[in-house]
Design an enzyme around this catalytic site. Structure first.
Site, PDB file in Angstrom:
ATOM      1  CG  ASP A   1      19.575  21.587  17.009  1.00  0.00           C
ATOM      2  OD1 ASP A   1      18.932  21.891  18.424  1.00  0.00           O
ATOM      3  OD2 ASP A   1      19.747  21.118  16.324  1.00  0.00           O
TER       4      ASP A   1
ATOM      5  CG  HIS B   1      24.482  13.571  20.113  1.00  0.00           C
ATOM      6  ND1 HIS B   1      24.164  12.699  20.804  1.00  0.00           N
ATOM      7  CD2 HIS B   1      25.213  13.828  20.971  1.00  0.00           C
ATOM      8  CE1 HIS B   1      25.047  12.527  22.030  1.00  0.00           C
ATOM      9  NE2 HIS B   1      25.667  13.933  22.190  1.00  0.00           N
TER      10      HIS B   1
HETATM   11  O1  RIB Z   1      21.236  14.974  22.342  1.00  0.00           O
HETATM   12  C1  RIB Z   1      21.904  15.922  21.667  1.00  0.00           C
HETATM   13  C2  RIB Z   1      20.979  16.364  19.945  1.00  0.00           C
HETATM   14  O2  RIB Z   1      20.452  17.629  20.786  1.00  0.00           O
HETATM   15  C3  RIB Z   1      21.465  16.823  18.874  1.00  0.00           C
HETATM   16  O3  RIB Z   1      21.413  17.034  17.872  1.00  0.00           O
HETATM   17  C4  RIB Z   1      21.898  17.733  19.246  1.00  0.00           C
HETATM   18  O4  RIB Z   1      22.854  18.683  18.329  1.00  0.00           O
HETATM   19  C5  RIB Z   1      21.579  18.770  20.538  1.00  0.00           C
HETATM   20  O5  RIB Z   1      20.115  18.919  19.190  1.00  0.00           O
HETATM   21 CA    CA Z   2      20.968  18.873  16.639  1.00  0.00          CA
END
Ligand code: RIB
Ligand code: CA
Length: 323
Positions: free
Chosen positions: A10, A240
């Site tokens: 995303d 992340h």
């Molecule tokens: O919590 C972090 C996640 O949520 C990552 O994948 C960030 O891009 C959002 O999608």
């Molecule tokens: Ca993401």
């Protein structure tokens, strides 16, 4: 032989970092990107995925996926975290290449079957496409090498509520379906990703090493870092999604606990990922999930920065090979 992967995404600032990292790492072959709602609307996610591949001169497939969760009322996109178009303050782009004509879950079924056993599926957004893939093609579990997700949290607090991490919170039913299926799932969640930080100086150095793509990453990270400063009072970027990519290339940087996981799908704790040890839940019939509970954060950060410094060179090499 490079490891084949498909990234379900995303994009999204940290998604862009993860995708460009994968494009630059010679140990990986990105077969495709599939888009999903989450940080942005799915139409933006599809456009952004096409733009990331075009920017890197990377000839991979892009297939458009789900626009909303399976059952819950959709949450608003996280534009306040990733920017109105998904890459901080940067304006919308108009990539030239069209997306694949197939919806993501059909693209995933056909592509994974065509490379049976060879593809690692790496979802770094809400798991709606992956749940739809399981619904459409339940036997796909036998053809996927493994699923390495960025999402959830075994024992650390959530990041959108005290209980839930964003990707799970955005479609808890889909996540529970993914964790219940009979395949190998590795959960790279907040227990480890909140420990991997890059600084504004790191991105400034990246922009010097790779002025084109590194410059784009720095620009989009500036917005993301301002969000973190407003929430945790520190100018940092939590890595992340790149951590999930590095869990594929360098699994020894992580330690894991194998335990079944269920997802709370309603109420105050909606989106919480619950480790469910067989000793406490003997009647629960679902496979273990490998939860990443420890990380060599220094090694992950250094791997991200050293590989990403090659983003422009990798793109130039691909461009000259295509000429
Ligand atoms: O919590 C972090 C996640 O949520 C990552 O994948 C960030 O891009 C959002 O999608
Ligand atoms: Ca993401």
């Amino acid at each position: 032989m490079a490891q084949k992967i498909i990234i379900d995404t995303d994009p999204g600032v940290d998604d862009a970092m993860a995708i460009h990292l994968a494009f630059a790492d010679p140990r990986l072959e990105v077969v495709g990107l599939t888009s999903v709602f989450g940080n942005v609307w799915v139409e933006q996610a599809t456009r952004n995925a096409l733009y990331l591949a075009e920017m890197a001169q990377y000839d991979c497939d892009v297939a458009a996926g789900a626009s909303k969760p399976l059952h819950i009322v959709p949450n608003d996109p996280s534009h306040f975290v990733h920017g109105d178009e998904g890459f901080g303050d940067l304006p919308a782009q108009s990539p030239k290449k069209p997306a694949d004509t197939r919806p993501a879950h059909i693209y995933l079924s056909e592509t994974i079957r065509a490379h049976s056993g060879d593809i690692i599926l790496c979802p770094v957004g809400p798991l709606t496409n992956i749940a739809k893939l399981l619904e459409y093609d339940p036997e796909i579990v036998a053809h996927v090498q493994k699923v390495v997700i960025m999402g959830g949290s075994g024992y650390a607090p959530g990041n959108v509520t005290p209980f839930a991490e964003a990707n799970i919170w955005n479609d808890p039913h889909a996540a529970d379906i993914v964790f219940a299926a009979n395949w190998t799932v590795e959960m790279i969640g907040l227990d480890v990703t909140t420990k991997v930080e890059c600084s504004p100086e790191d991105f400034a150095d990246l922009a010097k090493a790779a002025p084109d793509i590194g410059g784009f990453i720095k620009e989009s990270a500036d917005f993301y870092i301002r969000f973190y400063e407003s929430v945790i009072g520190r100018k940092v970027c939590l890595m992340h999604d790149p951590s999930a990519i590095i869990a594929i290339t360098d699994p020894d940087f992580f330690t894991y606990e194998s335990v079944p996981v269920s997802v709370i799908v309603e109420g105050k704790e909606i989106g919480r990922t619950m480790p469910m040890p067989k000793s406490d839940y003997p009647d629960l019939n679902r496979p273990d999930v490998r939860i990443a509970t420890g990380v060599n954060a220094k090694a992950v950060r250094e791997a991200y920065l050293s590989l990403s410094a090659q983003m422009d060179n990798a793109a130039k090499a691909r461009k000259s090979n295509q000429a």
